[in-house]
Design a protein around this motif. Structure first.
Motif, PDB file in Angstrom:
ATOM      1  N   LEU A 260      23.940  -4.922   9.484  1.00 38.41           N
ATOM      2  CA  LEU A 260      24.430  -4.401   8.214  1.00 38.41           C
ATOM      3  C   LEU A 260      24.318  -2.884   8.217  1.00 38.41           C
ATOM      4  CD1 LEU A 260      25.410  -5.618   5.418  1.00 38.41           C
ATOM      5  CD2 LEU A 260      23.119  -5.020   4.585  1.00 38.41           C
ATOM      6  N   ALA A 261      25.441  -2.208   8.039  1.00 40.04           N
ATOM      7  CA  ALA A 261      25.479  -0.750   7.927  1.00 40.04           C
ATOM      8  C   ALA A 261      25.640  -0.387   6.458  1.00 40.04           C
ATOM      9  CB  ALA A 261      26.646  -0.192   8.741  1.00 40.04           C
ATOM     10  N   TYR A 262      24.862   0.576   5.977  1.00 39.04           N
ATOM     11  CA  TYR A 262      24.913   0.924   4.560  1.00 39.04           C
ATOM     12  C   TYR A 262      24.394   2.347   4.355  1.00 39.04           C
ATOM     13  CZ  TYR A 262      19.903  -0.212   4.823  1.00 39.04           C
ATOM     14  OH  TYR A 262      18.570  -0.254   5.167  1.00 39.04           O
ATOM     15  N   HIS A 263      24.572   2.845   3.144  1.00 41.11           N
ATOM     16  CA  HIS A 263      23.988   4.160   2.837  1.00 41.11           C
ATOM     17  C   HIS A 263      22.801   3.990   1.887  1.00 41.11           C
ATOM     18  CE1 HIS A 263      26.908   4.463  -0.818  1.00 41.11           C
ATOM     19  NE2 HIS A 263      25.695   4.258  -1.291  1.00 41.11           N
ATOM     20  N   ALA A 264      21.922   4.997   1.888  1.00 43.83           N
ATOM     21  CA  ALA A 264      20.799   5.046   0.947  1.00 43.83           C
ATOM     22  C   ALA A 264      20.358   6.499   0.804  1.00 43.83           C
ATOM     23  CB  ALA A 264      19.637   4.187   1.434  1.00 43.83           C
ATOM     24  N   TRP A 265      19.872   6.832  -0.373  1.00 46.25           N
ATOM     25  CA  TRP A 265      19.293   8.150  -0.584  1.00 46.25           C
ATOM     26  C   TRP A 265      17.940   8.235   0.140  1.00 46.25           C
ATOM     27  CZ3 TRP A 265      22.323  11.591  -3.169  1.00 46.25           C
ATOM     28  CH2 TRP A 265      23.320  11.087  -4.002  1.00 46.25           C
ATOM     29  N   PRO A 266      17.497   9.436   0.488  1.00 46.13           N
ATOM     30  CA  PRO A 266      16.178   9.571   1.120  1.00 46.13           C
ATOM     31  C   PRO A 266      15.051   9.206   0.154  1.00 46.13           C
ATOM     32  CG  PRO A 266      17.100  11.731   0.633  1.00 46.13           C
ATOM     33  CD  PRO A 266      18.195  10.730   0.363  1.00 46.13           C
ATOM     34  N   ALA A 267      13.862   9.080   0.691  1.00 52.15           N
ATOM     35  CA  ALA A 267      12.713   8.651  -0.108  1.00 52.15           C
ATOM     36  C   ALA A 267      12.421   9.595  -1.266  1.00 52.15           C
ATOM     37  CB  ALA A 267      11.479   8.528   0.783  1.00 52.15           C
ATOM     38  N   SER A 268      12.906  10.835  -1.207  1.00 49.64           N
ATOM     39  CA  SER A 268      12.676  11.798  -2.290  1.00 49.64           C
ATOM     40  C   SER A 268      13.419  11.431  -3.561  1.00 49.64           C
ATOM     41  CB  SER A 268      13.065  13.203  -1.829  1.00 49.64           C
ATOM     42  OG  SER A 268      14.349  13.212  -1.246  1.00 49.64           O
ATOM     43  N   GLY A 269      14.370  10.469  -3.472  1.00 53.37           N
ATOM     44  CA  GLY A 269      14.967   9.963  -4.696  1.00 53.37           C
ATOM     45  C   GLY A 269      16.475  10.071  -4.754  1.00 53.37           C
ATOM     46  N   ALA A 270      17.087   9.272  -5.651  1.00 55.50           N
ATOM     47  CA  ALA A 270      18.532   9.296  -5.843  1.00 55.50           C
ATOM     48  C   ALA A 270      18.981  10.673  -6.313  1.00 55.50           C
ATOM     49  CB  ALA A 270      18.931   8.228  -6.854  1.00 55.50           C
ATOM     50  N   GLY A 271      20.051  11.159  -5.715  1.00 55.13           N
ATOM     51  CA  GLY A 271      20.586  12.463  -6.060  1.00 55.13           C
ATOM     52  C   GLY A 271      20.001  13.611  -5.277  1.00 55.13           C
ATOM     53  N   SER A 272      19.028  13.332  -4.415  1.00 53.87           N
ATOM     54  CA  SER A 272      18.371  14.410  -3.669  1.00 53.87           C
ATOM     55  C   SER A 272      19.110  14.713  -2.367  1.00 53.87           C
ATOM     56  CB  SER A 272      16.920  14.036  -3.376  1.00 53.87           C
ATOM     57  OG  SER A 272      16.838  12.876  -2.580  1.00 53.87           O
ATOM     58  N   GLU A 273      18.814  15.870  -1.805  1.00 49.43           N
ATOM     59  CA  GLU A 273      19.411  16.278  -0.537  1.00 49.43           C
ATOM     60  C   GLU A 273      18.753  15.513   0.609  1.00 49.43           C
ATOM     61  OE1 GLU A 273      21.989  18.150  -0.156  1.00 49.43           O
ATOM     62  OE2 GLU A 273      22.175  18.662  -2.286  1.00 49.43           O
ATOM     63  N   PRO A 274      19.474  15.263   1.713  1.00 48.54           N
ATOM     64  CA  PRO A 274      20.831  15.743   2.009  1.00 48.54           C
ATOM     65  C   PRO A 274      21.933  14.859   1.452  1.00 48.54           C
ATOM     66  CG  PRO A 274      19.992  14.530   3.877  1.00 48.54           C
ATOM     67  CD  PRO A 274      18.883  14.545   2.859  1.00 48.54           C
ATOM     68  N   GLY A 275      21.596  13.848   0.668  1.00 46.58           N
ATOM     69  CA  GLY A 275      22.593  12.930   0.143  1.00 46.58           C
ATOM     70  C   GLY A 275      22.366  11.529   0.675  1.00 46.58           C
ATOM     71  N   ARG A 276      23.387  10.711   0.588  1.00 48.57           N
ATOM     72  CA  ARG A 276      23.281   9.318   1.029  1.00 48.57           C
ATOM     73  C   ARG A 276      23.386   9.249   2.556  1.00 48.57           C
ATOM     74  NH1 ARG A 276      27.882   7.259  -2.887  1.00 48.57           N
ATOM     75  NH2 ARG A 276      28.417   9.480  -2.681  1.00 48.57           N
ATOM     76  N   GLN A 277      22.331   8.759   3.171  1.00 49.80           N
ATOM     77  CA  GLN A 277      22.235   8.719   4.626  1.00 49.80           C
ATOM     78  C   GLN A 277      22.658   7.357   5.165  1.00 49.80           C
ATOM     79  OE1 GLN A 277      18.031   9.864   4.333  1.00 49.80           O
ATOM     80  NE2 GLN A 277      18.500  11.745   5.447  1.00 49.80           N
ATOM     81  N   PHE A 278      22.818   7.279   6.474  1.00 52.65           N
ATOM     82  CA  PHE A 278      23.404   6.127   7.155  1.00 52.65           C
ATOM     83  C   PHE A 278      22.300   5.287   7.802  1.00 52.65           C
ATOM     84  CE2 PHE A 278      26.456   5.084  10.936  1.00 52.65           C
ATOM     85  CZ  PHE A 278      26.628   3.792  10.475  1.00 52.65           C
ATOM     86  N   TRP A 279      22.246   4.001   7.400  1.00 51.46           N
ATOM     87  CA  TRP A 279      21.237   3.073   7.893  1.00 51.46           C
ATOM     88  C   TRP A 279      21.913   1.856   8.516  1.00 51.46           C
ATOM     89  CZ3 TRP A 279      15.814   3.689   6.646  1.00 51.46           C
ATOM     90  CH2 TRP A 279      15.544   4.795   5.841  1.00 51.46           C
TER      91      TRP A 279
END
Length: 294
Positions: A260-279
């Motif tokens: 399963l490939a998906y995006h998620a925000w980093p642990a610092s929280g939704a809306g934080s940099e660098p954005g939605r990353q690839f998992w």
């Protein structure tokens, strides 16, 4: 195989091309401080190590307003070409709409095929198109009306594509599911279909993309057109200490295993940099249920 690309790579779709590895397409972005790419593109041989390729849709058509090119997904056609279904801002209607572009190779360049949108509903617009080819060879397109943009229901739609023309929808347009469970909030989106052991699995994301409550769920049917029944264990992919708001997924296979490939925000929280990353996580099937391994 968790985080595989730490840049902003939202709405990832992974296409396996026999003999050429895996291509991942994503919403417009500015990787590594470069100029904006309308459709970001990565390549991998193993789903773990990814390399930037460039812009798969380097020229936007005249009907599109730049800056809102979202959620591209690609299908290989019987004649060897590739069709990309993408979301963009339609200048004429001033709402998001679905376009289609064609290319001779998976890396493109894809060129818009219609000179206008393929789908542009007055139900808030149309986004998140996803192609699916059934076991009998019939191609379909899923998408979502952008109802949350105007405060109405969001439905996941299904309609057949012309087997001989990837730019033409045919037959009846069907509504499959809408937001109707507390965890889904006001929206379902990012659909894709997966066929396994005689059943159709409709995966989708739900809730607001910029909230930690954003998550992934699924529904099951015995026929491609439904009716689809949502899984009682939904959502199956949720925020944790490493990733926030995971969802808008796609699925592929490697070495006989499902991923399963998906995006998620980093642990610092939704809306934080660098954005939605690839998992990318493995999915194991337990008594007909997809279980994400994290």
């Amino acid at each position: 195989m968790p985080l595989v690309y730490d840049g902003n790579f939202a709405d990832p779709f992974v296409l396996r091309v026999d003999g050429a590895g895996y291509y991942a397409y994503a919403t417009n972005g500015r990787p590594g401080g470069s100029e904006v790419r309308n459709v970001q593109l990565l390549h991998s041989d193993d789903l773990h190590t990814w390399h930037e390729v460039g812009d798969a849709l380097p020229e936007l058509p005249a009907w599109v307003r730049p800056g809102r090119t979202w959620a591209p997904e690609v299908r290989r056609l019987p004649d060897g070409r590739f069709a990309m279904y993408y979301t963009a801002r339609c200048i004429a209607s001033d709402r998001q709409a679905v376009g289609v572009a064609l290319a001779d190779a998976p890396e493109g360049p894809f060129v818009d095929a219609l000179g206008g949108p393929l789908i542009d509903q007055d139900e808030g617009g149309s986004i998140d198109a996803s192609p699916f080819v059934d076991t009998d060879g019939t191609p379909y397109l899923l998408w979502k009306n952008d109802g949350n943009a105007i405060g109405v229901d969001t439905w996941i739609y299904l309609q057949a594509l012309d087997p001989d023309d990837p730019t033409r929808l045919v037959g009846e347009r069907r509504r499959l599911v809408k937001q109707d469970q507390p965890w889904e909030g006001k929206v379902v989106e990012g659909p894709f279909l997966w066929f396994r052991d005689g059943r159709y699995y409709l995966f989708y994301a739900a809730n607001a993309f910029n909230r930690a409550e954003y998550a992934e769920g699924y529904a099951v049917a015995d026929t491609v057109s439904g009716p689809y029944v949502k899984a009682p264990e939904n959502p199956i992919l949720v925020s944790d200490a490493e990733r926030v708001g995971p969802g808008h997924a796609s699925m592929t296979e490697l070495d006989g295993r499902t991923w399963l490939a998906y995006h998620a925000w980093p642990a610092s929280g939704a809306g934080s940099e660098p954005g939605r990353q690839f998992w990318v996580d493995e999915v194991r099937w337990v008594d007909g249920r997809p279980v994400v391994q994290r």
